[in-house]
Design a protein around this motif. Structure first.
Motif, PDB file in Angstrom:
ATOM      1  N   ALA A  34     -25.682  36.388  29.671  1.00 38.54           N
ATOM      2  CA  ALA A  34     -26.786  37.178  29.792  1.00 38.54           C
ATOM      3  C   ALA A  34     -27.750  36.627  30.894  1.00 38.54           C
ATOM      4  CB  ALA A  34     -27.273  38.082  28.752  1.00 38.54           C
ATOM      5  N   VAL A  35     -28.352  35.446  30.524  1.00 37.28           N
ATOM      6  CA  VAL A  35     -29.076  34.671  31.334  1.00 37.28           C
ATOM      7  C   VAL A  35     -28.776  34.349  32.668  1.00 37.28           C
ATOM      8  CG1 VAL A  35     -30.504  32.560  31.348  1.00 37.28           C
ATOM      9  CG2 VAL A  35     -30.427  33.982  29.286  1.00 37.28           C
ATOM     10  N   SER A  36     -27.380  33.809  32.845  1.00 38.29           N
ATOM     11  CA  SER A  36     -26.882  33.231  34.110  1.00 38.29           C
ATOM     12  C   SER A  36     -26.714  34.689  34.893  1.00 38.29           C
ATOM     13  CB  SER A  36     -25.736  32.581  33.818  1.00 38.29           C
ATOM     14  OG  SER A  36     -24.636  32.959  32.827  1.00 38.29           O
ATOM     15  N   ALA A  37     -26.009  35.626  34.397  1.00 41.14           N
ATOM     16  CA  ALA A  37     -25.886  36.750  34.980  1.00 41.14           C
ATOM     17  C   ALA A  37     -27.205  37.702  35.840  1.00 41.14           C
ATOM     18  CB  ALA A  37     -25.363  38.127  34.407  1.00 41.14           C
ATOM     19  N   SER A  89     -13.334  33.629  26.459  1.00 41.86           N
ATOM     20  CA  SER A  89     -12.502  32.732  26.777  1.00 41.86           C
ATOM     21  C   SER A  89     -11.929  32.499  27.832  1.00 41.86           C
ATOM     22  CB  SER A  89     -11.596  32.998  25.404  1.00 41.86           C
ATOM     23  OG  SER A  89     -12.111  32.910  24.277  1.00 41.86           O
ATOM     24  N   LEU A  90     -11.629  33.670  28.543  1.00 37.90           N
ATOM     25  CA  LEU A  90     -10.922  33.311  29.879  1.00 37.90           C
ATOM     26  C   LEU A  90     -11.932  32.953  30.776  1.00 37.90           C
ATOM     27  CD1 LEU A  90      -8.828  36.857  30.060  1.00 37.90           C
ATOM     28  CD2 LEU A  90      -8.033  34.650  30.241  1.00 37.90           C
ATOM     29  N   ALA A  91     -13.185  33.377  30.749  1.00 38.65           N
ATOM     30  CA  ALA A  91     -14.017  32.730  31.733  1.00 38.65           C
ATOM     31  C   ALA A  91     -14.067  31.377  31.515  1.00 38.65           C
ATOM     32  CB  ALA A  91     -15.506  33.599  31.454  1.00 38.65           C
ATOM     33  N   ARG A  92     -14.308  30.664  30.176  1.00 34.37           N
ATOM     34  CA  ARG A  92     -14.229  29.394  29.991  1.00 34.37           C
ATOM     35  C   ARG A  92     -13.065  28.337  30.619  1.00 34.37           C
ATOM     36  NH1 ARG A  92     -16.887  30.796  25.270  1.00 34.37           N
ATOM     37  NH2 ARG A  92     -15.046  31.076  24.084  1.00 34.37           N
ATOM     38  N   ALA A  93     -12.109  28.880  30.067  1.00 29.22           N
ATOM     39  CA  ALA A  93     -10.773  28.420  30.377  1.00 29.22           C
ATOM     40  C   ALA A  93     -10.557  28.406  32.145  1.00 29.22           C
ATOM     41  CB  ALA A  93      -9.475  29.203  29.968  1.00 29.22           C
ATOM     42  N   MET A  94     -10.909  29.308  32.853  1.00 28.19           N
ATOM     43  CA  MET A  94     -10.796  29.521  34.090  1.00 28.19           C
ATOM     44  C   MET A  94     -11.998  28.910  34.909  1.00 28.19           C
ATOM     45  SD  MET A  94      -7.675  30.643  34.615  1.00 28.19           S
ATOM     46  CE  MET A  94      -7.792  30.955  36.334  1.00 28.19           C
ATOM     47  N   ILE A 121     -15.252  30.226  35.032  1.00 30.51           N
ATOM     48  CA  ILE A 121     -15.923  31.319  35.699  1.00 30.51           C
ATOM     49  C   ILE A 121     -16.903  31.757  35.106  1.00 30.51           C
ATOM     50  CG2 ILE A 121     -15.620  33.474  36.554  1.00 30.51           C
ATOM     51  CD1 ILE A 121     -12.564  33.226  36.794  1.00 30.51           C
ATOM     52  N   GLU A 122     -18.013  31.983  35.454  1.00 25.09           N
ATOM     53  CA  GLU A 122     -19.482  32.060  34.923  1.00 25.09           C
ATOM     54  C   GLU A 122     -19.218  33.377  34.245  1.00 25.09           C
ATOM     55  OE1 GLU A 122     -22.339  30.467  34.023  1.00 25.09           O
ATOM     56  OE2 GLU A 122     -21.055  28.812  34.907  1.00 25.09           O
ATOM     57  N   GLY A 123     -18.558  34.568  34.498  1.00 26.18           N
ATOM     58  CA  GLY A 123     -18.495  35.983  34.146  1.00 26.18           C
ATOM     59  C   GLY A 123     -17.530  36.829  34.614  1.00 26.18           C
TER      60      GLY A 123
END
Length: 107
Positions: free
Chosen positions: A34-37, A93-98, A100-102
């Motif tokens: 939420a902070v990075s978005a 989990s997908l964002a971490r694995a790939m 990607i920030e969100g």
């Protein structure tokens, strides 16, 4: 943190942790996203329909990505084909694995 690692053929496959610690990790992760978005909302995020191409571009097999996220390869196919909308935990989990920030939900 008390984590149990489950191995398959000598390779870590799953991590198991107590529910309260899992919830604390989810909450911390949601706050960070939420902070990075909020700090750079103008950046266009990839759509789930692009997941297959992004995965292939990174040289990650479907099975490898699915296992690192904690889902089956067949469920990943459903996500990539737009037949399933993953929940928040799988998105993170997908964002971490790939790396990607969100993610942006398709309309």
């Amino acid at each position: 943190m008390s984590i149990q690692v489950i191995m398959r053929d000598g390779v870590p496959e799953y991590a198991v942790l107590p529910w309260d610690e899992y919830q604390a990790l989810l909450n911390a992760s949601a706050q960070r996203v939420a902070v990075s978005a909020g700090s750079d909302a103008s950046v266009a995020l990839p759509r789930f329909s692009e997941l297959s191409e992004m995965r292939e571009a990174k040289g990650i097999s479907r099975e490898t990505l699915a296992r690192s996220v904690g889902i089956s390869p067949s469920y990943l196919v459903l996500i990539e084909n737009g037949e399933r909308d993953p929940g928040e935990a799988i998105r993170r989990s997908l964002a971490r694995a790939m790396e990607i920030e969100g993610w942006e939900q398709e309309a």
